[in-house]
Every structure is written in structure tokens, then in C-alpha cells.
Design an enzyme around this catalytic site. Structure first.
Site, PDB file in Angstrom:
ATOM      1  N   CYS A   2       0.875  -1.170   0.000  1.00 21.86           N
ATOM      2  CA  CYS A   2       0.000   0.000   0.000  1.00 21.86           C
ATOM      3  C   CYS A   2       0.913   1.221   0.000  1.00 21.86           C
ATOM      4  O   CYS A   2       1.585   1.487   0.990  1.00 21.86           O
ATOM      5  CB  CYS A   2      -0.922   0.011   1.211  1.00 21.86           C
ATOM      6  SG  CYS A   2      -1.910   1.520   1.339  1.00 21.86           S
ATOM      7  N   GLU A 105      -3.930   1.175  -6.206  1.00 20.26           N
ATOM      8  CA  GLU A 105      -3.027   0.106  -6.614  1.00 20.26           C
ATOM      9  C   GLU A 105      -2.909   0.154  -8.129  1.00 20.26           C
ATOM     10  O   GLU A 105      -3.828   0.627  -8.804  1.00 20.26           O
ATOM     11  CB  GLU A 105      -3.554  -1.260  -6.137  1.00 20.26           C
ATOM     12  CG  GLU A 105      -2.523  -2.372  -6.168  1.00 20.26           C
ATOM     13  CD  GLU A 105      -1.257  -1.998  -5.407  1.00 20.26           C
ATOM     14  OE1 GLU A 105      -0.269  -1.601  -6.073  1.00 20.26           O
ATOM     15  OE2 GLU A 105      -1.257  -2.077  -4.167  1.00 20.26           O
TER      16      GLU A 105
END
Length: 240
Positions: A2, A105
């Protein structure tokens, strides 16, 4: 993994949502592109009450000679928290929640140089509560005036939705786990480790967004607007 997320709520709103009693004196600017080494809001236990405070994103262990090492510790793998020296002390006593409105992402597109970014969020408008660790680093000065509170996001294996674009995802704790995770007196690492599982797939929706998010200087709300993905796999479970 992340490496970018969205944080647009005020500390007062976060305190209300997470049942916290204290907030920082100075607010952070809302950001739709929080990046490593930025300051971020965390929820942690302090003297028996929850507080919202702003910590540096990128854990700087107490033994580090240079705080720059934190830029390599923005994430901590759930599977190794109890064995890695950089994370084990915080896993035992300094756990936190990192509130976010969603995260980004990137997914490789066959035949394309640029990866397609996706904004992952909930459909009900509720924030995520990422599992996090925090610590305090003290500078070399003898008076102890230099110190830095920093944090890292705990990651785990991807759920069915996230697995379509990446093999890891942040650990998202439900409200039923917050007390146990934040309790500094809870030191049973095996029990705590069982909280660190992938979130249910219905909590992760994929929205293709533009490549402006690639630049950390871009921070605006428009970054999460939906775009038509470039040559996306038709099997991807995208937001409609």
C-alpha cells in the site's frame, strides 16, 4: 503493498467515527494522494483513551541512526511482524488504526508501458481502518527534544477482488476488533496475529482512475474520478 491512499476527513470527524477523545492541535490538509513520508492521521490508545494524532508515514525504529530509513518501512507484512526486529516491539505494544477513504493500486496492462491505476474503496462511504504499528524515534541530541512519531501499514494476502490486480492488500480491521488491536496491555501475539486477515471482498471495489495520481504532487479530489481503463481485462470486477 500500500503506497498511496486517500485521507480527506477532518480529525474531528475521525474522532467521532472512531470514538476518540483527543485530536491534534493542527489539522492536516485533506489529500486524495497521500504518499510515503507524509504525515497521516492515526487512531491510538493513550492513557486508556483513544486519540487521533498525526504521525509520519514510514516507521522509524528507535535504534535507527537516520530517520530516512522510514521511507523503506511504509508497509509491514503481517506474516513476519512477530519475528522482524524493526516491527516486533511495536506489534507487542504500539498498535494503531490508520483511517483512509480508500487506496490506490497499479496493474500492468499487457502491451502497455504505463500501468493502470485503480482506486479501491467501500461502496457505503465508510472509511477503512487499516491495521498499523507506530513507534517513537529520538534524535541524537542529549536533551531529547528531537523526536518523531511514525507508523506503518500492516499488509496481508489479497482477497478475491484485489488478487485480480495485486497479491497484497492492507489489513482492514472491523469495529469489533478495534479494542483488542489498540489495547497496549494485550501482548498475546498469536491471538493478535489472527486478526490480520484479508477483508471480505465486498469491502473492496475497483475503480479505474487517471494516471495523474502517479505524481505525488497531485493531491486533488479529481484523482478518484472514474476513467475508462486502457485495455483492461474484461474479467476484472470493476465498479459500475
Amino acid at each position: 503493498m500500500c503506497g498511496r491512499f486517500v485521507s480527506s476527513s477532518s480529525p474531528a470527524d475521525l474522532a467521532s467515527y472512531f470514538g476518540a477523545e483527543g485530536t491534534p492541535e493542527e489539522s492536516l490538509e485533506p489529500s486524495w494522494n497521500v504518499a510515503p513520508t507524509n504525515d497521516v492521521y492515526v487512531v491510538h490508545a493513550d492513557g486508556g483513551v483513544r486519540r487521533v494524532d498525526a504521525f509520519h508515514w514510514g516507521l522509524v525504529p528507535s535504534w535507527a541512526k537516520d530517520p530516512k530509513v522510514g521511507s523503506r518501512m511504509i508497509n509491514a507484512r503481517a506474516e513476519t511482524l512477530a519475528t522482524k526486529g524493526a516491527f516486533k516491539p511495536s506489534f507487542r505494544r504500539r498498535r494503531c488504526l490508520i483511517p483512509t477513504d480508500g487506496f490506490y493500486e497499479w496493474h500492468k496492462v499487457p502491451g502497455q508501458r504505463a500501468k493502470q491505476p485503480y482506486f479501491i474503496h467501500r461502496t457505503d462511504g465508510e472509511p477503512y481502518a487499516f491495521a498499523g504499528l507506530w513507534t517513537v524515534w529520538h534524535g541524537p541530541g542529549k536533551d531529547g527534544s528531537e523526536h518523531l512519531r511514525s507508523c506503518t501499514v500492516v499488509t496481508t494476502t489479497a482477497n478475491e477482488v484485489m488478487a485480480e490486480i495485486h497479491d497484497r492488500m492492507p489489513v482492514m480491521l472491523p469495529p469489533s476488533a478495534w479494542d483488542e488491536w489498540l489495547d497496549p496491555g494485550h501482548e498475546d501475539l498469536d491471538t493478535l496475529g489472527r486478526l490480520l486477515v484479508p477483508a471480505p471482498p465486498q469491502l473492496t471495489v475497483l475503480r479505474p482512475v487517471g494516471t495523474e495520481v502517479n505524481k505525488v504532487q497531485n493531491k486533488g479530489e479529481h484523482l478518484i474520478e472514474r476513467v475508462e481503463p486502457v485495455a483492461a481485462d474484461p474479467a476484472l470486477p470493476l465498479e459500475r
